[in-house]
Design a protein around this motif. Sequence first.
Motif, PDB file in Angstrom:
ATOM      1  N   MET A 178      52.290 -32.734  -4.196  1.00  0.00           N
ATOM      2  CA  MET A 178      53.199 -32.649  -3.054  1.00  0.00           C
ATOM      3  C   MET A 178      52.841 -31.461  -2.164  1.00  0.00           C
ATOM      4  N   MET A 179      53.268 -31.569  -0.894  1.00  0.00           N
ATOM      5  CA  MET A 179      53.071 -30.468   0.051  1.00  0.00           C
ATOM      6  C   MET A 179      53.930 -29.283  -0.354  1.00  0.00           C
ATOM      7  N   ALA A 180      53.456 -28.116   0.003  1.00  0.00           N
ATOM      8  CA  ALA A 180      54.228 -26.907  -0.299  1.00  0.00           C
ATOM      9  C   ALA A 180      55.395 -26.808   0.673  1.00  0.00           C
ATOM     10  N   LEU A 181      56.558 -26.507   0.161  1.00  0.00           N
ATOM     11  CA  LEU A 181      57.727 -26.270   1.005  1.00  0.00           C
ATOM     12  C   LEU A 181      57.923 -24.762   1.083  1.00  0.00           C
ATOM     13  N   TYR A 182      58.076 -24.270   2.257  1.00  0.00           N
ATOM     14  CA  TYR A 182      58.199 -22.829   2.445  1.00  0.00           C
ATOM     15  C   TYR A 182      59.669 -22.462   2.574  1.00  0.00           C
ATOM     16  N   TRP A 183      60.273 -22.243   1.446  1.00  0.00           N
ATOM     17  CA  TRP A 183      61.661 -21.852   1.394  1.00  0.00           C
ATOM     18  C   TRP A 183      61.870 -20.979   0.161  1.00  0.00           C
ATOM     19  N   ASN A 184      62.945 -20.267   0.158  1.00  0.00           N
ATOM     20  CA  ASN A 184      63.261 -19.424  -0.997  1.00  0.00           C
ATOM     21  C   ASN A 184      64.231 -20.184  -1.893  1.00  0.00           C
ATOM     22  N   LYS A 185      63.819 -20.423  -3.093  1.00  0.00           N
ATOM     23  CA  LYS A 185      64.627 -21.163  -4.034  1.00  0.00           C
ATOM     24  C   LYS A 185      65.640 -20.208  -4.668  1.00  0.00           C
ATOM     25  N   ILE A 186      66.862 -20.659  -4.757  1.00  0.00           N
ATOM     26  CA  ILE A 186      67.909 -19.852  -5.389  1.00  0.00           C
ATOM     27  C   ILE A 186      68.237 -20.520  -6.721  1.00  0.00           C
TER      28      ILE A 186
END
Length: 178
Positions: A4-12
Motif C-alpha cells: 500500500m501507499m504510505a499515508l502521511y499522518w500521525n497515528k494516535i
Amino acid sequence: KAQMMALYWNKINLPEEEQEKTKTVWRKIGLEDVDLDEDELISLFSKKKSGRKKEKTATEEAPKKKKKKVKLVVLDSKVSKAVGILLKSGLPPVDAVKKSLVTMTGFDEDKLQKVLNNLPRPDDIKAIKEGEKRETEKGIALSEINWAPPEKYFIMLNSIPMLKPRLTCWMFSMQLSD
C-alpha cells in the motif's frame, strides 16, 4: 497482498482499556460495523508497479532511438547569450520580427532599442558564413542547417537591406513624435 501507499499522518494509539471507554467520532456516527470492499481499497491505494523495463532477450529488437538534431552554434558565447535573452524578452518569432522590421511597424521604442543594441557585427556574420561553408562541405544544404536561435536571428537580420540606417531612422522618428 499488494503493498500500500504510505499515508502521511500521525497515528494516535490509545491503550486498549481507553479505547473501550472513549467515545470516538467513529462510534458517534455509527461506522463500527461497516463493510468495505477490500479489492476497491487495494486498487485505489496500492503502490503502482514501477515501469522498469524487463531484460531484453536476444530475439527482441531494441527500438531505434531518434537522433536529436544538434543545433549549430557559431557565435561567441557572450553574443549568443545576449541575443538569446533578447529573443526571450518578449520579441515575437523571428519571421514576425522580420516582417515588423521591413514594414517598420509593431515595435515600441524600448524593443527597437534592444534590437539596435544587438545587431550582428561583421565578425558575427563572418562566423555564420564560415559555419554555412563547413556544413555545405559536409553535403548539408543551406536550408537543412539546424541553426541555434541566435544564429537564426542574425541570419534574418542580415537578410534585411540597409537595416541599421532603417532602424536608426525609425528610432529617430519615434523620438521626434514624443
